[in-house]
Design an enzyme around this catalytic site. Structure first.
Site, PDB file in Angstrom:
ATOM      1  N   HIS A 138       0.819  -1.221   0.000  1.00  4.03           N
ATOM      2  CA  HIS A 138       0.000   0.000   0.000  1.00  4.03           C
ATOM      3  C   HIS A 138       0.850   1.268   0.000  1.00  4.03           C
ATOM      4  O   HIS A 138       0.347   2.352  -0.296  1.00  4.03           O
ATOM      5  CB  HIS A 138      -0.984  -0.010   1.181  1.00  4.03           C
ATOM      6  CG  HIS A 138      -0.384   0.285   2.524  1.00  4.03           C
ATOM      7  ND1 HIS A 138      -0.054  -0.704   3.424  1.00  4.03           N
ATOM      8  CD2 HIS A 138      -0.061   1.452   3.115  1.00  4.03           C
ATOM      9  CE1 HIS A 138       0.432  -0.149   4.522  1.00  4.03           C
ATOM     10  NE2 HIS A 138       0.434   1.153   4.360  1.00  4.03           N
ATOM     11  N   ASP A 154       0.248  -7.665   1.537  1.00  5.02           N
ATOM     12  CA  ASP A 154       0.662  -6.259   1.629  1.00  5.02           C
ATOM     13  C   ASP A 154       2.181  -6.122   1.650  1.00  5.02           C
ATOM     14  O   ASP A 154       2.729  -5.269   2.345  1.00  5.02           O
ATOM     15  CB  ASP A 154       0.059  -5.581   2.858  1.00  5.02           C
ATOM     16  CG  ASP A 154       0.036  -4.050   2.719  1.00  5.02           C
ATOM     17  OD1 ASP A 154       0.276  -3.556   1.594  1.00  5.02           O
ATOM     18  OD2 ASP A 154      -0.198  -3.365   3.720  1.00  5.02           O
ATOM     19  N   SER A 209       4.726   2.586   7.947  1.00  5.31           N
ATOM     20  CA  SER A 209       4.379   1.434   7.114  1.00  5.31           C
ATOM     21  C   SER A 209       5.550   1.036   6.229  1.00  5.31           C
ATOM     22  O   SER A 209       6.139   1.869   5.537  1.00  5.31           O
ATOM     23  CB  SER A 209       3.176   1.764   6.228  1.00  5.31           C
ATOM     24  OG  SER A 209       2.007   1.888   6.990  1.00  5.31           O
ATOM     25  N   LEU A 263      -3.509 -25.862   3.149  1.00  3.17           N
ATOM     26  CA  LEU A 263      -3.834 -27.184   3.689  1.00  3.17           C
ATOM     27  C   LEU A 263      -5.155 -27.680   3.111  1.00  3.17           C
ATOM     28  O   LEU A 263      -5.292 -28.833   2.752  1.00  3.17           O
ATOM     29  CB  LEU A 263      -3.894 -27.102   5.208  1.00  3.17           C
ATOM     30  CG  LEU A 263      -3.876 -28.408   5.983  1.00  3.17           C
ATOM     31  CD1 LEU A 263      -2.578 -29.163   5.722  1.00  3.17           C
ATOM     32  CD2 LEU A 263      -4.026 -28.135   7.470  1.00  3.17           C
ATOM     33  N   GLY A 264      -6.132 -26.777   3.043  1.00  2.00           N
ATOM     34  CA  GLY A 264      -7.420 -27.135   2.443  1.00  2.00           C
ATOM     35  C   GLY A 264      -8.478 -27.548   3.433  1.00  2.00           C
ATOM     36  O   GLY A 264      -9.324 -28.401   3.133  1.00  2.00           O
TER      37      GLY A 264
END
Length: 464
Positions: free
Chosen positions: A122, A152, A225, A280-281
């Protein structure tokens, strides 16, 4: 005169008698330990300042970490060029003029001597020009190497004449709650600012794409940031990213992308050109929901498996609904955020050992992670999945994504189980293509995508 002298002599004699009597009868006994050949100690004066020890570290102050860090943290300026009308007249006659405006500043961390810098996505998003100022006030133009909006994290690079000071990545998995940390950045355009605090929590979820963060109480403000979160050894353990605030300024807590996650993103960008994400699912219910409370999931010390995604690593390894995941490799997991935070550092094809409780029996199951096979696309919120080879043959297509979930607002279009093959004329190969193309849609103009049904019939959907 003789009288005064006599009185003075009497006073001195009286004081001596009193002191002798106190020493003999009333004063506490003095114990002195004397060793053979004891010598009088010599006390030396040092110019070295004395500091209170910092818990958990051999270094007694923050100076070494601060000096090591400030020269490797840079000031990043994001500049963009706007093209468009500046008045109603220009809008009517279609005249556009170019306006150059600085729209953002932040920080970055040099991670190699040849000028690679990690920052937040960002901080540099939509930039047409990026300027980087070092701690020695030298300024360079930077180019974007790659970005990952979901984490990010962005990687940029400058070309400097000399080798640059840089920070080494630390192991964020080994960070402990209560450990001292420093946040280094450029808040409010104040360069090379260092603040101190402790790690307040690990694997803190903020509702961002299941991403997790290190939480600290080191002061972080706008401009921090992309800056460094380091331990007292000066190791980079996080990239400062966010604050929780109702005022826009620091109010007590800040959050950083763990270094292991940032390092993995950077390595993927440099090696593959994009970020490879293994999953992992499994699905696990949010613990603050009535469903979780009614079923007692919020009282489980571990991650409850409420569902397993089709054709995922967990599906292949036969992990089942009702299993409780206790550990992944050597990492103890008590919440879904703990699990996601660790798996986010892995790639498709990596194998992890999952320790589960199945009906009271402890099992250790090896799972090979796979790429995510389904996701929700931006703007419309459709859930889509990658096509299997059988589905490609069934729909008579070579590529595309299958719609598996439709929000209430778009149910009238009868989109369920259809395959999207283009978005605004661009081919859709997989779910990543779908995410990128749907993310570019504008609500201010007409958009379209082409779908194929089970019979092979094609239909163009237009929406605004």
């Amino acid at each position: 005169m003789k009288k005064v002298a006599s009185l003075l002599l009497v006073a001195v004699a009286g004081g001596a008698i009193s002191l002798g009597a106190y020493t003999l009868f009333l004063a506490p006994e003095r114990i002195e330990i004397v060793t053979e050949n004891q010598e009088m100690p010599v006390f030396q004066t040092s110019n070295t300042p004395v500091f209170s020890p910092v818990p958990g570290t051999e270094d007694s102050n923050f100076i070494t970490a601060a000096e090591k860090t400030v020269n490797a943290v840079v000031h990043v300026k994001n500049v963009t060029v706007y093209r468009g009308p500046t008045s109603f007249t220009e809008y009517i006659f279609g005249y556009e003029r170019e306006q150059k405006a600085q729209i953002g500043t932040g920080s970055g961390v040099i991670i190699s001597p040849d000028g690679y810098i990690v920052t937040n996505n960002h901080v540099i998003a939509r930039a047409t020009e990026i300027n980087v100022t070092l701690n020695n006030n030298k300024t360079y133009n930077a180019e974007v190497v790659g970005t990952d909006p979901s984490s990010d994290i962005a990687l940029i690079k400058i070309d400097a004449e000399e080798k640059l000071p840089y920070l080494a990545f630390g192991d964020s998995d080994n960070v402990r709650v209560g450990e001292w940390v420093l946040a280094v950045g450029n808040p409010f355009n104040l360069t090379s600012t260092v603040t101190a605090g402790i790690v307040s929590a690990k694997a803190r979820a903020l509702g961002r794409n299941n991403q997790t963060f290190l939480q600290t109480d080191a002061a972080v403000n706008p401009g921090n940031s992309g800056g460094a979160l380091v331990n007292t050894n000066g190791d980079l353990i996080g990239i400062n990213t966010a604050i929780t605030s109702q005022t826009g300024s620091y109010v007590g807590y800040s959050f950083a992308v763990p270094s292991n996650n940032a390092k993995k993103v950077v390595e993927d960008i440099m090696e593959y050109g994009n970020v490879l994400k293994g999953i992992l699912g499994i699905n696990s219910p949010r613990l603050d929901t009535p469903y979780a409370r009614q079923n007692g999931f919020n009282q489980i010390d571990g991650v409850y498996v409420d569902g397993v995604e089709e054709d995922s690593g967990a599906d292949d390894a036969n992990i089942q609904r009702g299993d409780i995941i206790r550990k992944v490799d050597d990492i103890r997991v008590r919440r879904f955020a703990d699990l996601v935070g660790y798996v986010s550092t892995k790639r498709p094809g990596d194998q992890v050992e999952v320790s589960i409780d199945r009906d009271g029996e402890e099992l250790i199951i090896p799972v090979t992670l796979k790429e995510r096979q389904r996701l929700n696309v931006p703007v419309l919120g459709l859930e889509v999945k990658n096509l299997t080879e059988e589905e490609k043959e069934k729909y008579n297509v070579e590529k595309g994504v299958k719609i598996t979930g439709v929000p209430e607002d778009y149910r009238e279009y009868d989109l369920q189980d259809k395959v999207i093959i283009t978005v605004n004329g661009e081919d859709v190969g997989n779910i990543q293509d779908a995410r990128n193309l749907f993310g570019q849609l504008s609500r201010y103009r007409k958009n379209s995508f082409t779908v194929v049904d089970k019979n092979g019939a094609r239909e163009r959907i237009i929406f605004q």
